[in-house]
Design an enzyme around this catalytic site. Structure first.
Site, PDB file in Angstrom:
ATOM      1  N   ASP A   1       0.835  -1.192   0.000  1.00 15.54           N
ATOM      2  CA  ASP A   1       0.000   0.000   0.000  1.00 15.54           C
ATOM      3  C   ASP A   1       0.880   1.256   0.000  1.00 15.54           C
ATOM      4  O   ASP A   1       1.930   1.290   0.649  1.00 15.54           O
ATOM      5  CB  ASP A   1      -0.879  -0.016   1.262  1.00 15.54           C
ATOM      6  CG  ASP A   1      -1.766   1.203   1.378  1.00 15.54           C
ATOM      7  OD1 ASP A   1      -2.729   1.301   0.597  1.00 15.54           O
ATOM      8  OD2 ASP A   1      -1.492   2.071   2.236  1.00 15.54           O
TER       9      ASP A   1
ATOM     10  N   GLU B   1       1.612  -0.341  -4.930  1.00 14.74           N
ATOM     11  CA  GLU B   1       0.626   0.666  -5.322  1.00 14.74           C
ATOM     12  C   GLU B   1       1.301   2.002  -5.608  1.00 14.74           C
ATOM     13  O   GLU B   1       1.637   2.753  -4.696  1.00 14.74           O
ATOM     14  CB  GLU B   1      -0.427   0.849  -4.218  1.00 14.74           C
ATOM     15  CG  GLU B   1      -1.612   1.683  -4.693  1.00 14.74           C
ATOM     16  CD  GLU B   1      -2.059   2.755  -3.726  1.00 14.74           C
ATOM     17  OE1 GLU B   1      -3.068   3.408  -4.015  1.00 14.74           O
ATOM     18  OE2 GLU B   1      -1.397   2.965  -2.683  1.00 14.74           O
TER      19      GLU B   1
HETATM   20  C1  QV4 Z   1      -8.437  13.879   7.111  1.00 12.58           C
HETATM   21  C2  QV4 Z   1      -8.094  14.990   6.107  1.00 12.58           C
HETATM   22  C3  QV4 Z   1      -6.670  15.407   6.270  1.00 12.58           C
HETATM   23  C4  QV4 Z   1      -6.479  15.845   7.703  1.00 12.58           C
HETATM   24  C5  QV4 Z   1      -6.845  14.682   8.637  1.00 12.58           C
HETATM   25  C6  QV4 Z   1      -6.677  15.018  10.106  1.00 12.58           C
HETATM   26  O1  QV4 Z   1      -8.296  14.502   4.769  1.00 12.58           O
HETATM   27  O2  QV4 Z   1      -6.355  16.461   5.371  1.00 12.58           O
HETATM   28  O3  QV4 Z   1      -5.136  16.200   7.895  1.00 12.58           O
HETATM   29  O4  QV4 Z   1      -8.197  14.261   8.390  1.00 12.58           O
HETATM   30  O5  QV4 Z   1      -7.767  15.716  10.590  1.00 12.58           O
HETATM   31  C7  QV4 Z   1      -8.876   8.765   6.171  1.00 12.58           C
HETATM   32  C8  QV4 Z   1      -9.888   9.843   5.872  1.00 12.58           C
HETATM   33  C9  QV4 Z   1      -9.193  11.174   5.690  1.00 12.58           C
HETATM   34  C10 QV4 Z   1      -8.425  11.489   6.962  1.00 12.58           C
HETATM   35  C11 QV4 Z   1      -7.416  10.377   7.197  1.00 12.58           C
HETATM   36  C12 QV4 Z   1      -6.648  10.551   8.478  1.00 12.58           C
HETATM   37  O6  QV4 Z   1     -10.597   9.510   4.689  1.00 12.58           O
HETATM   38  O7  QV4 Z   1     -10.167  12.161   5.440  1.00 12.58           O
HETATM   39  O8  QV4 Z   1      -7.695  12.710   6.770  1.00 12.58           O
HETATM   40  O9  QV4 Z   1      -8.128   9.107   7.302  1.00 12.58           O
HETATM   41  O10 QV4 Z   1      -7.473  10.486   9.578  1.00 12.58           O
HETATM   42  C13 QV4 Z   1      -7.613   5.110   2.624  1.00 12.58           C
HETATM   43  C14 QV4 Z   1      -8.627   6.176   2.241  1.00 12.58           C
HETATM   44  C15 QV4 Z   1      -8.316   7.489   2.902  1.00 12.58           C
HETATM   45  C16 QV4 Z   1      -8.211   7.276   4.406  1.00 12.58           C
HETATM   46  C17 QV4 Z   1      -7.047   6.316   4.615  1.00 12.58           C
HETATM   47  C18 QV4 Z   1      -6.742   6.050   6.078  1.00 12.58           C
HETATM   48  O11 QV4 Z   1      -8.614   6.330   0.836  1.00 12.58           O
HETATM   49  O12 QV4 Z   1      -9.383   8.394   2.645  1.00 12.58           O
HETATM   50  O13 QV4 Z   1      -7.990   8.513   5.061  1.00 12.58           O
HETATM   51  O14 QV4 Z   1      -7.405   5.054   4.008  1.00 12.58           O
HETATM   52  O15 QV4 Z   1      -7.855   5.605   6.743  1.00 12.58           O
HETATM   53  C19 QV4 Z   1      -3.097   8.697  -2.975  1.00 12.58           C
HETATM   54  C20 QV4 Z   1      -1.979   7.792  -2.522  1.00 12.58           C
HETATM   55  C21 QV4 Z   1      -2.386   6.337  -2.525  1.00 12.58           C
HETATM   56  C22 QV4 Z   1      -3.709   6.106  -1.785  1.00 12.58           C
HETATM   57  C23 QV4 Z   1      -4.745   7.031  -2.390  1.00 12.58           C
HETATM   58  C24 QV4 Z   1      -6.083   6.942  -1.663  1.00 12.58           C
HETATM   59  O16 QV4 Z   1      -0.827   7.973  -3.331  1.00 12.58           O
HETATM   60  O17 QV4 Z   1      -1.365   5.583  -1.904  1.00 12.58           O
HETATM   61  O18 QV4 Z   1      -4.316   8.391  -2.323  1.00 12.58           O
HETATM   62  N1  QV4 Z   1      -4.147   4.714  -1.811  1.00 12.58           N
HETATM   63  C25 QV4 Z   1      -3.835   3.780  -0.706  1.00 12.58           C
HETATM   64  C26 QV4 Z   1      -4.997   2.873  -0.376  1.00 12.58           C
HETATM   65  C27 QV4 Z   1      -6.098   3.673   0.262  1.00 12.58           C
HETATM   66  C28 QV4 Z   1      -5.610   4.200   1.593  1.00 12.58           C
HETATM   67  C29 QV4 Z   1      -4.206   4.564   1.607  1.00 12.58           C
HETATM   68  C30 QV4 Z   1      -3.384   4.426   0.520  1.00 12.58           C
HETATM   69  C31 QV4 Z   1      -3.626   4.952   2.888  1.00 12.58           C
HETATM   70  O19 QV4 Z   1      -5.419   2.172  -1.510  1.00 12.58           O
HETATM   71  O20 QV4 Z   1      -7.276   2.917   0.426  1.00 12.58           O
HETATM   72  O21 QV4 Z   1      -6.388   5.365   1.964  1.00 12.58           O
HETATM   73  O22 QV4 Z   1      -3.245   3.735   3.529  1.00 12.58           O
HETATM   74  O23 QV4 Z   1      -3.303   8.594  -4.375  1.00 12.58           O
END
Ligand code: QV4
Ligand code: CA
Length: 523
Positions: free
Chosen positions: A218, A254
């Site tokens: 990931d 990824e």
């Molecule tokens: C929020 C705000 C931030 C703020 C924070 C603190 O967005 O700006 O600073 O609160 O108040 C979740 C929430 C998100 C939150 C974050 C931290 O959705 O709103 O931040 O938690 O609390 C998944 C989801 C994310 C989720 C994350 C962790 O998609 O929304 O965040 O899990 O729970 C890029 C990357 C790529 C990534 C992709 C989504 O390059 O690597 O974005 N894809 C992978 C996974 C994906 C996962 C992650 C990475 C993180 O496939 O499912 O994100 O592990 O393109």
């Protein structure tokens, strides 16, 4: 000199399908070539699915949701994405515990189905907050304390390595920032440290000992290739209870590289394959009639994508099917007719190692173009435990599980790919617009009609004469077809008729589904 001779010998001994580096081989059992992502499924359901469906229908394996302890998010109520916020590497989640995970891996391997683990090692939870994870471990996102590993504030990137004022990533054009700062506030592990590398390696080797076949890394874009090189260099060979000795784990990383950022997929080929997001982003518009299908004549490397053996390909994934991540508007189960066609094309085409998404249903709620329900987790019972997957006699699923991998047009194309594997794409035909067809050697043939008028044409299939089942409109069952059939004459041609209004405007035939001959789905 002697060394050179040995090296030459090794080269000669490699099979023609030898992979370009040691983590590129998916470790599928013979004759199997496609995995499915059983997103948010419980381990007990996956174990059953291996036995009752994936084994018999010719799949290679399953990508499972992160199995390690994660943050319990209650606002919103248990979103799917809580599993991307690690608390420790203990195997306790809503999908099941350590013992259930082991039972799944063992039962699936016995059916020749491999397990690939989604590994979250770039970060731990989001910053701020504290609590207990799904396995009961304490965590504190203010003091950066994760005693379940243990990790402390020393183990994370901070102002000495990340230069943004809030320590978050803002600019994807800045490589240092993308890799050393926090992805959406997720506490970013300092993978340059030996101690952190060791803890992560221990977790991966623990999974290898259990019998997994490989890993999805990931957020690989957010990790330095050099750190990944060191970590993968410390990995054990796969468990010889299930794999030939000397087998390396399959690794797919990824990296969302749509061509507009400095970080490139190619930086990661040394430690495995990469997720090719261009694939679904560029194929979806074709099957939406927004780009002529005739251009698919040189699909693959010809479209500027990496070499076939460096990628894993898919139409949609758990992020972009709900507008997360990047990679454009892709087809999903919600547009099922076009989705089935795009998936059939992917499975018929030789490019890449293929993954089929398997989703659960949620109600979308678009507010200003964004789905306000993009967080909704898997189907749950009253206590928020994940619901069982129910399977119906027509092979479909109940309880809110979509099970695209069980759709006839998809599982029959998984079998098609197994039958034609290793042959090249020949006999390309198109009408100059939205009707296309091609053969895979002399083993399979597929035709698509994306026009608003009927297709009625005689085409060269490359296949031996005989009567074949169309595996799209029906199954090959006891030597007969439950759907329509196609007669190939002795010159290899056959007439194809596909009304524009057909339920699925495509036809696929292969030598494993020839009327009157014994079934041959996998070898
Ligand atoms: C929020 C705000 C931030 C703020 C924070 C603190 O967005 O700006 O600073 O609160 O108040 C979740 C929430 C998100 C939150 C974050 C931290 O959705 O709103 O931040 O938690 O609390 C998944 C989801 C994310 C989720 C994350 C962790 O998609 O929304 O965040 O899990 O729970 C890029 C990357 C790529 C990534 C992709 C989504 O390059 O690597 O974005 N894809 C992978 C996974 C994906 C996962 C992650 C990475 C993180 O496939 O499912 O994100 O592990 O393109
Ligand atoms: Ca990082």
């Amino acid at each position: 000199m002697m060394l050179m001779v040995i090296h030459l010998l090794q080269l000669l001994l490699l099979s023609p399908e030898a992979e370009s580096s040691q983590f590129h081989n998916p470790n599928c059992a013979d004759g199997r070539h496609t995995i499915t992502h059983l997103f948010e499924w419980k381990w007990s359901d996956i174990a059953q699915e291996c036995e009752r469906f994936l084994g018999p229908y010719g799949y290679c394996g399953v990508q499972v949701s992160p199995p390690n302890e994660n943050r319990v998010v209650t606002s919103p109520n248990r979103p799917w994405w809580e599993r991307y916020q690690p608390v420790s590497y203990k195997l306790v989640t809503r999908s099941g515990n350590d013992q259930q995970f082991r039972d799944m891996v063992d039962r699936c391997n016995r059916q020749n189905i491999r397990i690939y683990v989604d590994v979250v090692m770039n970060h731990m939870t989001g910053s701020g907050g504290s609590g207990q994870g799904t396995g009961g471990s304490q965590w504190d996102g203010n003091s950066l304390s994760f005693p379940g590993v243990p990790f402390s504030s020393w183990d994370f990137n901070d102002a000495s390595t990340c230069s943004t004022s809030d320590l978050n990533i803002h600019n994807y054009q800045n490589v240092q920032e993308v890799r050393n700062c926090r992805l959406v506030s997720l506490l970013d592990l300092r993978l340059s440290k030996d101690y952190v590398r060791t803890k992560v390696t221990e977790y991966l080797n623990y999974l290898i000992d259990i019998g997994v076949a490989g890993f999805r890394f990931d957020a690989a874009k957010h990790m330095w290739p050099e750190d990944l090189r060191v970590i993968t260099g410390q990995l054990k060979n796969l468990n010889t209870k299930y794999f030939p000795s000397g087998s390396k784990p399959f690794i797919y990383q990824e990296v969302i590289d749509m061509g507009n950022e400095p970080i490139k997929m190619s930086e990661y080929f040394g430690t495995g394959r990469v997720t090719n997001f261009i694939y679904g982003a560029k194929l979806s518009p074709v099957f939406r009639n927004q780009n002529q299908a005739k251009w698919l004549v040189n699909w693959g490397e010809g479209w500027g994508m990496p070499s076939s053996t460096d990628v894993i390909v898919f139409i949609d994934n758990h992020d972009n099917q709900r507008g997360h991540g990047a990679g454009g508007a892709v087809l999903t189960f919600r547009d099922s007719r076009r989705y089935k066609m795009a998936t059939a094309f992917m499975l018929a085409h030789p490019y890449g190692f293929t993954r089929v998404m398997s989703s659960y249903y949620w109600d979308v709620n678009y507010v200003n173009g964004n789905d306000a329900n993009d967080w909704i987790g898997p189907p749950t019972n009253g206590d928020m435990s994940i619901k069982d997957v129910i399977v119906n006699s027509d092979l479909s699923c109940g309880n809110g599980w979509i099970c695209e991998h069980r759709w006839r047009q998809i599982y029959n194309m998984v079998a098609f790919r197994n039958v034609v594997f290793g042959t090249s794409l020949v006999n390309w035909w198109d009408n100059g617009n939205y009707q296309i067809a091609f053969s895979r050697g002399n083993k399979g043939f597929i035709v698509f009609n994306l026009e608003s008028y009927n297709l009625n044409t005689r085409l060269q299939t490359g296949l031996p004469a005989g009567q074949y089942c169309d595996v799209i409109s029906g199954n090959y069952d006891n030597g007969a077809c439950t759907g329509s059939s196609v007669i190939v004459s002795s010159d290899g041609t056959a007439n194809f008729y596909i009304p524009a209004s057909a339920e699925d405007p495509m036809i696929a035939i292969h030598i494993g589904a020839k009327v009157g001959e014994p079934k041959k789905v996998t070898t």
